[in-house]
Write an enzyme that holds these catalytic residues in place. Structure first.
Site, PDB file in Angstrom:
ATOM      1  N   TRP A 181      -7.841  23.363 -21.057  1.00  0.00           N
ATOM      2  CA  TRP A 181      -7.202  24.657 -20.785  1.00  0.00           C
ATOM      3  C   TRP A 181      -7.538  25.256 -19.420  1.00  0.00           C
ATOM      4  O   TRP A 181      -8.695  25.336 -19.026  1.00  0.00           O
ATOM      5  CB  TRP A 181      -7.635  25.663 -21.862  1.00  0.00           C
ATOM      6  CG  TRP A 181      -7.226  27.050 -21.532  1.00  0.00           C
ATOM      7  CD1 TRP A 181      -7.975  28.016 -20.925  1.00  0.00           C
ATOM      8  CD2 TRP A 181      -5.936  27.641 -21.754  1.00  0.00           C
ATOM      9  NE1 TRP A 181      -7.244  29.175 -20.766  1.00  0.00           N
ATOM     10  CE2 TRP A 181      -5.989  28.960 -21.273  1.00  0.00           C
ATOM     11  CE3 TRP A 181      -4.743  27.171 -22.329  1.00  0.00           C
ATOM     12  CZ2 TRP A 181      -4.897  29.826 -21.333  1.00  0.00           C
ATOM     13  CZ3 TRP A 181      -3.662  28.035 -22.385  1.00  0.00           C
ATOM     14  CH2 TRP A 181      -3.744  29.352 -21.897  1.00  0.00           C
ATOM     15  N   ASN A 240      -6.406  28.908 -17.023  1.00  0.00           N
ATOM     16  CA  ASN A 240      -5.548  30.060 -16.711  1.00  0.00           C
ATOM     17  C   ASN A 240      -5.750  30.499 -15.269  1.00  0.00           C
ATOM     18  O   ASN A 240      -5.583  29.648 -14.376  1.00  0.00           O
ATOM     19  CB  ASN A 240      -5.586  31.174 -17.761  1.00  0.00           C
ATOM     20  CG  ASN A 240      -6.918  31.761 -18.125  1.00  0.00           C
ATOM     21  OD1 ASN A 240      -7.742  31.092 -18.739  1.00  0.00           O
ATOM     22  ND2 ASN A 240      -7.160  33.004 -17.783  1.00  0.00           N
ATOM     23  N   ASP A 241      -6.052  31.734 -14.994  1.00  0.00           N
ATOM     24  CA  ASP A 241      -5.972  32.291 -13.623  1.00  0.00           C
ATOM     25  C   ASP A 241      -6.590  31.449 -12.510  1.00  0.00           C
ATOM     26  O   ASP A 241      -7.679  30.896 -12.677  1.00  0.00           O
ATOM     27  CB  ASP A 241      -6.724  33.631 -13.543  1.00  0.00           C
ATOM     28  CG  ASP A 241      -6.424  34.568 -14.664  1.00  0.00           C
ATOM     29  OD1 ASP A 241      -5.592  34.268 -15.514  1.00  0.00           O
ATOM     30  OD2 ASP A 241      -7.061  35.636 -14.689  1.00  0.00           O
ATOM     31  N   GLN A 263      -9.867  29.614 -14.074  1.00  0.00           N
ATOM     32  CA  GLN A 263     -10.374  29.907 -15.404  1.00  0.00           C
ATOM     33  C   GLN A 263     -10.216  28.641 -16.234  1.00  0.00           C
ATOM     34  O   GLN A 263      -9.090  28.136 -16.397  1.00  0.00           O
ATOM     35  CB  GLN A 263      -9.577  31.066 -16.022  1.00  0.00           C
ATOM     36  CG  GLN A 263      -9.889  32.421 -15.413  1.00  0.00           C
ATOM     37  CD  GLN A 263     -11.267  32.886 -15.809  1.00  0.00           C
ATOM     38  OE1 GLN A 263     -11.474  33.379 -16.905  1.00  0.00           O
ATOM     39  NE2 GLN A 263     -12.243  32.728 -14.919  1.00  0.00           N
ATOM     40  N   TRP A 317      -7.530  28.771 -24.850  1.00  0.00           N
ATOM     41  CA  TRP A 317      -8.504  29.640 -24.201  1.00  0.00           C
ATOM     42  C   TRP A 317      -9.804  29.705 -25.005  1.00  0.00           C
ATOM     43  O   TRP A 317      -9.788  29.669 -26.233  1.00  0.00           O
ATOM     44  CB  TRP A 317      -7.896  31.045 -24.064  1.00  0.00           C
ATOM     45  CG  TRP A 317      -8.683  31.965 -23.189  1.00  0.00           C
ATOM     46  CD1 TRP A 317      -8.583  32.083 -21.837  1.00  0.00           C
ATOM     47  CD2 TRP A 317      -9.679  32.911 -23.602  1.00  0.00           C
ATOM     48  NE1 TRP A 317      -9.459  33.039 -21.375  1.00  0.00           N
ATOM     49  CE2 TRP A 317     -10.146  33.559 -22.433  1.00  0.00           C
ATOM     50  CE3 TRP A 317     -10.242  33.261 -24.828  1.00  0.00           C
ATOM     51  CZ2 TRP A 317     -11.133  34.548 -22.465  1.00  0.00           C
ATOM     52  CZ3 TRP A 317     -11.228  34.247 -24.861  1.00  0.00           C
ATOM     53  CH2 TRP A 317     -11.665  34.874 -23.677  1.00  0.00           C
ATOM     54  N   PHE A 322     -15.469  35.130 -16.149  1.00  0.00           N
ATOM     55  CA  PHE A 322     -14.068  35.540 -16.041  1.00  0.00           C
ATOM     56  C   PHE A 322     -13.621  35.488 -14.582  1.00  0.00           C
ATOM     57  O   PHE A 322     -14.365  35.084 -13.683  1.00  0.00           O
ATOM     58  CB  PHE A 322     -13.893  36.953 -16.628  1.00  0.00           C
ATOM     59  CG  PHE A 322     -13.579  36.964 -18.103  1.00  0.00           C
ATOM     60  CD1 PHE A 322     -13.925  35.909 -18.932  1.00  0.00           C
ATOM     61  CD2 PHE A 322     -12.921  38.054 -18.670  1.00  0.00           C
ATOM     62  CE1 PHE A 322     -13.620  35.926 -20.291  1.00  0.00           C
ATOM     63  CE2 PHE A 322     -12.618  38.092 -20.024  1.00  0.00           C
ATOM     64  CZ  PHE A 322     -12.967  37.033 -20.841  1.00  0.00           C
ATOM     65  N   SER A 323     -12.403  35.962 -14.344  1.00  0.00           N
ATOM     66  CA  SER A 323     -11.795  35.835 -13.014  1.00  0.00           C
ATOM     67  C   SER A 323     -12.548  36.592 -11.928  1.00  0.00           C
ATOM     68  O   SER A 323     -13.235  37.575 -12.189  1.00  0.00           O
ATOM     69  CB  SER A 323     -10.348  36.314 -13.066  1.00  0.00           C
ATOM     70  OG  SER A 323      -9.589  35.322 -13.709  1.00  0.00           O
ATOM     71  N   ASP A 337     -12.293  41.256 -12.858  1.00  0.00           N
ATOM     72  CA  ASP A 337     -11.523  40.512 -11.859  1.00  0.00           C
ATOM     73  C   ASP A 337     -11.726  41.003 -10.421  1.00  0.00           C
ATOM     74  O   ASP A 337     -10.759  41.327  -9.716  1.00  0.00           O
ATOM     75  CB  ASP A 337     -10.019  40.512 -12.228  1.00  0.00           C
ATOM     76  CG  ASP A 337      -9.762  40.102 -13.667  1.00  0.00           C
ATOM     77  OD1 ASP A 337     -10.644  39.443 -14.249  1.00  0.00           O
ATOM     78  OD2 ASP A 337      -8.693  40.433 -14.213  1.00  0.00           O
ATOM     79  N   GLU A 373      -4.834  43.857 -14.535  1.00  0.00           N
ATOM     80  CA  GLU A 373      -5.763  42.749 -14.315  1.00  0.00           C
ATOM     81  C   GLU A 373      -5.593  42.182 -12.903  1.00  0.00           C
ATOM     82  O   GLU A 373      -4.593  42.425 -12.235  1.00  0.00           O
ATOM     83  CB  GLU A 373      -5.496  41.623 -15.330  1.00  0.00           C
ATOM     84  CG  GLU A 373      -5.671  42.046 -16.778  1.00  0.00           C
ATOM     85  CD  GLU A 373      -5.459  40.921 -17.797  1.00  0.00           C
ATOM     86  OE1 GLU A 373      -6.247  40.839 -18.742  1.00  0.00           O
ATOM     87  OE2 GLU A 373      -4.518  40.124 -17.645  1.00  0.00           O
TER      88      GLU A 373
END
Ligand code: FRU
Length: 497
Positions: free
Chosen positions: A19, A21-22, A38, A46, A78-79, A152, A203
């Site tokens: 997985w 993401n960002d 991410q 996630w 996290f981001s 973020d 975000e």
């Protein structure tokens, strides 16, 4: 067809496994564009976040490297962002003639109860150009005991004031901070309550200055991703244009008026471009910014029909500001490096589109990796055009323009596998046309599972993903209401090995 051959993109970054993401921590240094992301290394959905890592010399071809940052006792990672600390302001630099890389990210610690976490900001540094990171001993550098959503951080160098700046998303607003050394942060101001889109939580912000094309003027741009509340449902990224006095960001008057009277401004109206931010330390000749986004949507990202990996990034894009009759607008286009991959080409000029007209079939060019450019003149008031990608399995991806409504669209309802989520193809995605140009021009980037549309030199952008049962191998165009003249269409094969 295996999942690899059918769905692994040719030139959009995907992790080998599991997985993503960002995009996070992008910086340029010593010939390499770094991209962190991410990452959940143990599953294709996630979970506990790490920072995966990839590098590229041109933002098109990526090489995945080992995970760069792992969770710790302060939480999962996290981001966030990363900067090249050229002046060694942090004192983290230990290697001669090499600047330390400093990453700032959100430590997110799960507390008891669902959707209950403590989010603080931490830093880590690297003395090997971003391969490995050491966490700062006094983390977190910004603590938080009040705000549920507080994350973020995007750091940048403030040239005018010789200091670092940082923007942070706090639910319904963006908080601005400054620092001399990346360790001690001072709160400056906030922006956003009651302004712009608020259909979801704010975000992944970004904040930078851009020159206005063809003038000496500069303006500040604020990116704010929002989930949900995007123009076509789910997650999307809005932007604001204005000025910054060193403490407070204020919107440009005309921009603010347009925002109130028309609609929120989105960097991309398609459903699949989220959490995009810019590269730091990438000095472009024209002062433009380079960015990349996550090419998915929280509505269905965890359910898309790939198992080995999940999600891809968008093509890297160059963002610029332009001024039209109605004020400042952001434009974005693919980075020019993509052009180096152009191979075989088909070009047609002055094609009268009176009926559905076939432009390409599989014998001429492989449509699962091309760039298409076109120009249409004389669309009448009620006219329009539809481009159709199709395949042997009978799948169709439709996109185009409706002049009566002044709307661009993508319709993926018959594009292949769509039933994995009710939100994937239940609506036709729309984007308003803002340009008043008589001619309609466009650029289209196609990969196996994505389409990226850049109309009117990047004024209206739409990015969407799809999962056909066999590759699309035909392209045709048909008119709505009245025939029109296609000045030219050029299809360039893109070659990657
Ligand atoms: C955006 C986001 C960020 C957060 C990260 C967690 O997609 O929700 O706000 O830092 O993803 O993976």
């Amino acid at each position: 067809h295996s999942e690899e051959t059918l769905y692994r993109p040719n030139y959009h970054f995907t992790p080998k496994k599991n997985w993503m993401n960002d995009p996070n921590g992008m910086f340029y240094y010593n010939g390499y564009y770094h991209l962190y992301f991410q990452y959940h290394p143990d599953s294709n959905v996630w979970g506990p976040m790490h920072w995966g890592h990839a590098v590229s010399t041109d933002m098109i071809t990526w090489r995945e490297l080992p995970i760069a940052i792992y969770p710790d006792e302060l939480g999962t990672i996290f981001s966030g962002s990363a900067v090249v600390d050229i002046g060694n302001t942090s004192g983290f630099g230990k290697v001669e003639n090499s600047a330390p890389i400093v990453a700032m990210y959100t430590s997110s610690k799960q507390l008891e109860g669902k959707d209950n976490w403590k989010q603080t900001q931490s830093i880590a540094f690297s003395n090997d150009e971003g391969k490995t990171f050491t966490k700062y001993e006094n983390n977190p550098v910004i603590d938080n005991n009040e705000l549920k959503d507080f994350r973020d951080p995007k750091v940048s160098w403030d040239e005018e004031r010789s200091r670092w700046m940082m923007v942070l998303a706090a639910g319904d607003r963006i908080m601005f901070y400054e620092s001399k050394d990346l360790k001690a942060w001072n709160y400056l101001s906030d922006f956003g309550r009651g302004i712009g889109g608020h259909g979801g939580v704010w975000e992944c912000p970004d904040f930078f200055k851009l020159p206005v094309n063809g003038s000496d003027e500069t303006k500040w741009v604020l990116f704010v991703s929002i989930n949900p509340g995007g123009p076509n449902g789910g997650s999307a990224t809005q932007y604001f244009i204005g000025d910054f006095d060193g403490t407070q960001f204020t919107m440009d008057d005309e921009f603010s008026k347009a925002l109130n009277e028309e609609h929120t401004y989105w960097i991309d109206f398609g459903k699949d471009n989220y959490a995009g931010v810019s590269w730091s330390n990438a000095r472009t000749k024209d002062g433009s910014k380079l960015m990349i986004g996550w090419m998915s949507n929280w509505q269905y990202a965890q359910a898309v029909p790939t198992e080995t990996w999940r999600s891809a990034m968008t093509v890297a894009r160059k963002v610029q500001l332009q001024k039209n009759e109605r004020g400042f607008r952001l434009i974005s286009n693919p980075v020019r490096e993509i052009e180096n991959y152009r191979g075989k080409k088909v070009k047609k000029e002055n094609v009268l589109i009176a009926n559905e007209t076939k432009i390409i079939d599989s014998e001429t060019i492989d449509l699962s990796s091309v760039e298409i450019a076109f120009n249409i003149s004389n669309l009448n008031q009620e006219g329009g055009c539809t481009f159709k990608l199709s395949n042997k399995a009978g799948d169709e991806l439709l996109f185009g323009y409706n002049n009566a409504k002044k709307l661009f669209f993508i319709d993926r309802s018959k594009s292949g596998k769509v039933n994995f989520s009710k939100d994937f193809a239940n609506k036709i995605s729309l984007a308003p046309r803002t340009s008043a140009n008589q001619n309609l021009s466009g650029r289209i980037l196609l990969d196996k599972t994505s389409i990226e549309l850049f109309f009117d030199n990047g004024e209206s952008v739409m990015t969407e993903i799809f999962f056909p049962n066999t590759p699309f191998n035909q392209l045709s165009i048909k008119p709505t209401n009245q025939e029109f003249n296609l000045d030219y269409i050029e299809v360039n094969q893109l070659n990657f090995n």
